[in-house]
Design a protein around this motif. Sequence first.
Motif, PDB file in Angstrom:
ATOM      1  N   ILE A 345     -39.644   7.766  19.563  1.00  0.00           N
ATOM      2  CA  ILE A 345     -39.713   6.310  19.724  1.00  0.00           C
ATOM      3  C   ILE A 345     -41.100   5.800  19.350  1.00  0.00           C
ATOM      4  N   ALA A 346     -42.128   6.506  19.844  1.00  0.00           N
ATOM      5  CA  ALA A 346     -43.501   6.106  19.508  1.00  0.00           C
ATOM      6  C   ALA A 346     -43.747   6.200  18.007  1.00  0.00           C
ATOM      7  N   LEU A 347     -43.257   7.268  17.390  1.00  0.00           N
ATOM      8  CA  LEU A 347     -43.435   7.429  15.952  1.00  0.00           C
ATOM      9  C   LEU A 347     -42.695   6.344  15.182  1.00  0.00           C
ATOM     10  N   ALA A 348     -41.492   6.016  15.650  1.00  0.00           N
ATOM     11  CA  ALA A 348     -40.719   4.979  14.969  1.00  0.00           C
ATOM     12  C   ALA A 348     -41.422   3.619  15.052  1.00  0.00           C
ATOM     13  N   LEU A 349     -42.025   3.327  16.195  1.00  0.00           N
ATOM     14  CA  LEU A 349     -42.755   2.068  16.330  1.00  0.00           C
ATOM     15  C   LEU A 349     -43.977   2.045  15.423  1.00  0.00           C
ATOM     16  N   GLY A 350     -44.655   3.190  15.326  1.00  0.00           N
ATOM     17  CA  GLY A 350     -45.844   3.255  14.473  1.00  0.00           C
ATOM     18  C   GLY A 350     -45.501   3.267  12.995  1.00  0.00           C
ATOM     19  N   ALA A 351     -44.359   3.811  12.644  1.00  0.00           N
ATOM     20  CA  ALA A 351     -43.952   3.922  11.237  1.00  0.00           C
ATOM     21  C   ALA A 351     -42.828   2.944  10.925  1.00  0.00           C
ATOM     22  N   GLN A 352     -42.919   1.745  11.488  1.00  0.00           N
ATOM     23  CA  GLN A 352     -41.844   0.778  11.330  1.00  0.00           C
ATOM     24  C   GLN A 352     -41.644   0.398   9.868  1.00  0.00           C
ATOM     25  N   LYS A 353     -42.734   0.187   9.152  1.00  0.00           N
ATOM     26  CA  LYS A 353     -42.634  -0.191   7.749  1.00  0.00           C
ATOM     27  C   LYS A 353     -42.035   0.932   6.911  1.00  0.00           C
ATOM     28  N   THR A 354     -42.435   2.177   7.230  1.00  0.00           N
ATOM     29  CA  THR A 354     -41.883   3.317   6.491  1.00  0.00           C
ATOM     30  C   THR A 354     -40.383   3.422   6.706  1.00  0.00           C
ATOM     31  N   VAL A 355     -39.964   3.272   7.962  1.00  0.00           N
ATOM     32  CA  VAL A 355     -38.532   3.314   8.255  1.00  0.00           C
ATOM     33  C   VAL A 355     -37.810   2.160   7.567  1.00  0.00           C
ATOM     34  N   GLU A 356     -38.429   0.988   7.565  1.00  0.00           N
ATOM     35  CA  GLU A 356     -37.830  -0.166   6.895  1.00  0.00           C
ATOM     36  C   GLU A 356     -37.644   0.101   5.403  1.00  0.00           C
ATOM     37  N   ASN A 357     -38.643   0.754   4.781  1.00  0.00           N
ATOM     38  CA  ASN A 357     -38.522   1.064   3.359  1.00  0.00           C
ATOM     39  C   ASN A 357     -37.451   2.116   3.105  1.00  0.00           C
ATOM     40  N   LEU A 358     -37.318   3.085   4.014  1.00  0.00           N
ATOM     41  CA  LEU A 358     -36.264   4.095   3.853  1.00  0.00           C
ATOM     42  C   LEU A 358     -34.886   3.451   3.959  1.00  0.00           C
ATOM     43  N   VAL A 359     -34.721   2.570   4.934  1.00  0.00           N
ATOM     44  CA  VAL A 359     -33.441   1.862   5.070  1.00  0.00           C
ATOM     45  C   VAL A 359     -33.198   0.976   3.853  1.00  0.00           C
ATOM     46  N   GLY A 360     -34.269   0.329   3.364  1.00  0.00           N
ATOM     47  CA  GLY A 360     -34.136  -0.475   2.162  1.00  0.00           C
ATOM     48  C   GLY A 360     -33.734   0.356   0.959  1.00  0.00           C
ATOM     49  N   SER A 361     -34.254   1.602   0.872  1.00  0.00           N
ATOM     50  CA  SER A 361     -33.873   2.496  -0.227  1.00  0.00           C
ATOM     51  C   SER A 361     -32.389   2.795  -0.188  1.00  0.00           C
ATOM     52  N   VAL A 362     -31.882   3.106   1.013  1.00  0.00           N
ATOM     53  CA  VAL A 362     -30.452   3.377   1.141  1.00  0.00           C
ATOM     54  C   VAL A 362     -29.637   2.141   0.755  1.00  0.00           C
ATOM     55  N   THR A 363     -30.105   0.970   1.154  1.00  0.00           N
ATOM     56  CA  THR A 363     -29.392  -0.266   0.819  1.00  0.00           C
ATOM     57  C   THR A 363     -29.374  -0.518  -0.681  1.00  0.00           C
ATOM     58  N   VAL A 364     -30.544  -0.343  -1.319  1.00  0.00           N
ATOM     59  CA  VAL A 364     -30.631  -0.590  -2.759  1.00  0.00           C
ATOM     60  C   VAL A 364     -29.766   0.394  -3.533  1.00  0.00           C
ATOM     61  N   ILE A 365     -29.796   1.656  -3.108  1.00  0.00           N
ATOM     62  CA  ILE A 365     -29.045   2.672  -3.843  1.00  0.00           C
ATOM     63  C   ILE A 365     -27.547   2.536  -3.584  1.00  0.00           C
ATOM     64  N   ALA A 366     -27.182   2.176  -2.349  1.00  0.00           N
ATOM     65  CA  ALA A 366     -25.758   2.016  -2.041  1.00  0.00           C
ATOM     66  C   ALA A 366     -25.191   0.756  -2.685  1.00  0.00           C
TER      67      ALA A 366
END
Length: 544
Positions: A345-366
């Motif tokens: 949870i702490a890592l996810a809060l700190g890496a919010q932008k990274t997670v957002e970009n990963l989700v965005g990658s899945v969205t763009v590719i899908a």
Amino acid sequence: MLSSLRCFLLALWLATLAVTPASAQEAESNTSAPAVAPDPFGRETPRSAVSGLIDALAKRDYNRAANYFDLPVQDDPQVKDGASELARRLQTLLDSGGTLLPFARLSNEPAGRIDDDLPVDRELAGDLKGSGGEAPLLLTQRSVDGRSVWRISHETIRELMVASATTAASAPSKDIVGIDVAGAPAEDWALLIGLAALSFVVLRLLAAATLAVVRRGISDPDANGVYRFVHAALPPLSLFIAVMAFYTWAERLQVAIVARQTLLRYAGGVAAIALVWFCLRLVDAVADVAIARMHRRARRQAVSVVTLLRRAAKILLLVFSIVAVLDTFGIDVTTGIAALGIGGIALALGAQKTVENLVGSVTVIADRPVQVGDFCRVGDVVGTVEDVGIRSTRIRTNDRTIVTIPNGDFSSRQIENYAKRDRFLFAPKIGIEYTSPAKVREAVSIIEDVLLSHEKVSNDGPRARFTDFGESALEIEVFSYITVTDFAESTTVRQELLLSIYERLSAAEIGIAFPTRTLFLARNPGDDQPRRSGAEPAAPADDS
């Protein structure tokens, strides 16, 4: 061996327990008590109870082993002595062919397994072999000093007590003879380890032979999917099958239960590693096939998704193997997993932008709004997509610069993909010189005729209409579609249409207007009189 007196006392005590009213036992089990310290013998779960019993038998500490029988060993010294003798006899019967369930199959829950056919307070731990045949080794759950513990049940104790002295005497003794290693004879360890090594070598050789036969029967093994699958699967499968064979053969050997149970326990960890190894190689094989197929189809962005999924699957498999190995060594991973959850949870809060970009990658590719090579507009950026990566998308602009847009931002922008056009709009405004209405009608007819006669113009309603009196021209609006999908080809067709319209209008003596302005210059009425000052000029002097 039990003396007659001890046998009598134990039999009397067991008979007393047998006729004890059930309500009294329930009252004892339901007695509420404040929080107490953990059980000193580790009998909270069936797995820990069996592990503690094996440790006591390995050290030949039968007084400690007596605490794993459902007897009041703390209250009666004679009962404790009898229970110690029962522990010795139990070890003898287990060494003579009895079996215990593998470590992984024993429940590690305080309540035990609830999906078997036994009562909720009973748990199967193994089988005994005596003169009367096989008998189940059962554990029972009772409350002792406010703690709920698992111990060997009365049914198993009766089986041990009725086992004749001849059965116990005829069983091979596993007392210390020669070299003793970790509570078991060295020859038993050697026999089991040799059996494990033999199982692995035999299965590995069979796997290699099978692989060689398959390779010989295929013309191009490296490009064959069946061979690649067999090549990836056989090494780990051979190890897994070797472990299963070792399980089967080891349970039939009359070797010390301490050595057998210890090696079977760690063999379970090896089986988990073999299974994870098989899954890892399978993931690699499937990913390589998928990546090769995506390259052939020129879907480079899909390669990024396959790579991401491969890494995620490998991480999950490695975590599973680590948990399985730690569990084999008796390390409780529950607390660690909870800590990892908090850390995640702490890592996810700190890496919010990274997670957002990963989700965005899945969205763009899908969703695939753009693909590599597409000419598009993303926000105020216009250019050709060069790469859709895991974190960002790169676009080469018309100025030949590279613009990198994070996929989280990319997926939220308005994307205009010019490469997806099925036709191009042809809608110029053509201005002709001010002329007669007949010439205007002729110009409109000429333009429509050019549109209808061109093979690359859609016949779905092309039109030309006189729309306005402009400042410098009579404006004719054109609306039609050029039925090509390539941008370069569309510019060629557009040029042909404009030139054809220009030629036809020129031949009809209809000029194309251009901005003009007429200036009229005029004098003020007083500009032709001589300018006068405030005083009259002096008369010229007479020189005569």
